[in-house]
Design an enzyme around this catalytic site. Structure first.
Site, mmCIF file in Angstrom:
data_model
loop_
_atom_site.group_PDB
_atom_site.id
_atom_site.type_symbol
_atom_site.label_atom_id
_atom_site.label_comp_id
_atom_site.label_asym_id
_atom_site.label_seq_id
_atom_site.Cartn_x
_atom_site.Cartn_y
_atom_site.Cartn_z
ATOM 1 N N LYS A 150 -3.626 0.215 -16.662
ATOM 2 C CA LYS A 150 -2.766 -0.441 -15.853
ATOM 3 C C LYS A 150 -1.416 -0.908 -16.301
ATOM 4 C CE LYS A 150 -4.506 -3.857 -13.150
ATOM 5 N NZ LYS A 150 -4.519 -4.617 -12.056
ATOM 6 N N MET A 164 -3.460 -3.396 -2.716
ATOM 7 C CA MET A 164 -4.971 -3.750 -2.978
ATOM 8 C C MET A 164 -5.315 -3.516 -4.391
ATOM 9 S SD MET A 164 -5.887 -4.985 -0.245
ATOM 10 C CE MET A 164 -5.970 -4.766 1.549
ATOM 11 N N ARG A 165 -4.433 -4.197 -5.026
ATOM 12 C CA ARG A 165 -4.638 -4.229 -6.824
ATOM 13 C C ARG A 165 -3.882 -5.486 -7.347
ATOM 14 N NH1 ARG A 165 -5.392 0.529 -9.567
ATOM 15 N NH2 ARG A 165 -5.255 2.003 -7.722
ATOM 16 N N ILE A 203 -1.874 -7.708 -9.876
ATOM 17 C CA ILE A 203 -0.878 -7.356 -10.686
ATOM 18 C C ILE A 203 -0.944 -7.983 -12.004
ATOM 19 C CG2 ILE A 203 1.604 -7.975 -10.925
ATOM 20 C CD1 ILE A 203 1.333 -6.265 -8.421
ATOM 21 N N ASN A 260 2.887 -12.454 -2.032
ATOM 22 C CA ASN A 260 1.687 -11.734 -1.428
ATOM 23 C C ASN A 260 1.371 -12.423 -0.083
ATOM 24 O OD1 ASN A 260 -0.450 -9.746 -1.102
ATOM 25 N ND2 ASN A 260 -1.755 -11.538 -1.724
ATOM 26 N N HIS A 294 -1.795 -12.862 2.745
ATOM 27 C CA HIS A 294 -3.285 -12.457 2.673
ATOM 28 C C HIS A 294 -3.831 -12.907 4.098
ATOM 29 C CE1 HIS A 294 -7.322 -12.257 1.040
ATOM 30 N NE2 HIS A 294 -7.520 -13.299 1.584
HETATM 31 C C1 GAR Z 1 -2.634 -7.166 5.754
HETATM 32 O O1 GAR Z 1 -3.468 -7.929 6.867
HETATM 33 C C2 GAR Z 1 -2.470 -8.001 4.597
HETATM 34 O O2 GAR Z 1 -2.648 -9.452 4.778
HETATM 35 C C3 GAR Z 1 -3.979 -7.642 3.794
HETATM 36 O O3 GAR Z 1 -3.843 -6.248 4.013
HETATM 37 C C4 GAR Z 1 -3.248 -5.958 5.354
HETATM 38 C C5 GAR Z 1 -2.516 -4.561 5.173
HETATM 39 O O4 GAR Z 1 -2.132 -4.204 6.426
HETATM 40 N N1 GAR Z 1 -3.743 -8.047 2.548
HETATM 41 C C6 GAR Z 1 -4.733 -8.351 1.849
HETATM 42 O O5 GAR Z 1 -5.863 -8.273 2.397
HETATM 43 C C7 GAR Z 1 -4.453 -8.784 0.457
HETATM 44 N N2 GAR Z 1 -5.691 -9.277 -0.314
HETATM 45 P P1 GAR Z 1 -0.779 -3.225 6.952
HETATM 46 O O6 GAR Z 1 -0.986 -2.143 5.779
HETATM 47 O O7 GAR Z 1 -0.846 -2.644 8.215
HETATM 48 O O8 GAR Z 1 0.586 -4.239 6.402
#
Ligand code: GAR
Length: 189
Positions: free
Chosen positions: A65, A90-91, A93, A107, A109
């Site tokens: 990383k 999805m990683r 930091i 971020n 969530h």
């Molecule tokens: C979103 O719902 C975001 O909140 C989530 O991924 C999705 C991405 O959607 N993030 C996580 O779960 C982070 N832990 P998108 O690619 O359509 O923006």
């Protein structure tokens, strides 16, 4: 105006909402770079259409990383980026970026943290039979979805809710809440 880089791994609907808000002037920031760890992700096409620079990488091409985050850091420094905006990245930091951007990494969530951190927060909420969930925007620290909360908004989960319907509700809330919250934050610092 603050210069931002968006980090994303997937479809990029939040990237699009942020980019649209920048174009319309609702978010007064310069969107200079997309960082993406999945070649072929839909978010890359979105950035291409908008003429936004992309840094796309495959983690397996680096030994660890620290090595790929050093490369990301180089890209960020070249563009004098002020804030890193995670939108479905999805990683976790690592210390290389965290130490360079303290309280400058944000971020989104899809749950009311601290409930349902990590992957598939929407599935976790349905599985738990929760009557409410929502969206959290927070500063990133070294933990998994654990940093200080900046904004949170709740949505009801109906008795006949499906994964698709809940995802749609969460996404439309995210697309509204993320640009508004970023505007407040970036223009107050
Ligand atoms: C979103 O719902 C975001 O909140 C989530 O991924 C999705 C991405 O959607 N993030 C996580 O779960 C982070 N832990 P998108 O690619 O359509 O923006």
């Amino acid at each position: 105006m603050k210069k931002i880089a968006v980090f994303a791994s997937g479809s990029g609907s939040n990237f699009q909402a942020i980019a649209d808000a920048v174009v319309s002037g609702k978010l007064q920031a310069e969107l200079k770079l997309l960082v993406c760890d999945r070649p072929g992700a839909q978010v890359i096409n979105r950035a291409q259409k908008l003429g936004i620079d992309q840094f796309v990488f495959l983690s397996k091409n680096y030994s660890n990383k620290e090595e790929f985050e050093r490369e990301i850091l180089k890209q960020l420094r070249e563009r004098e980026i002020d804030f890193l905006i995670l939108a479905g990245y999805m990683r976790l930091i690592g210390p290389t970026l965290l130490s360079e951007y303290p309280e400058r990494i944000i971020n989104i969530h899809p749950s009311l943290l601290p409930a349902f951190p990590g992957k598939d927060a929407i599935g976790q909420a349905l599985e738990a039979g929760a009557s409410r969930s929502g969206v959290t925007i927070h500063f990133v620290d070294e933990g998994m979805d654990t940093g200080p909360v900046i904004a949170q908004q709740t949505i009801e989960i109906g008795y006949n809710e499906t994964r698709e319907s809940l995802q749609e509700k969460i996404h439309s809330l995210e697309h509204q809440l993320y640009p508004v919250t970023l505007q407040k934050l970036l223009t107050s610092i």
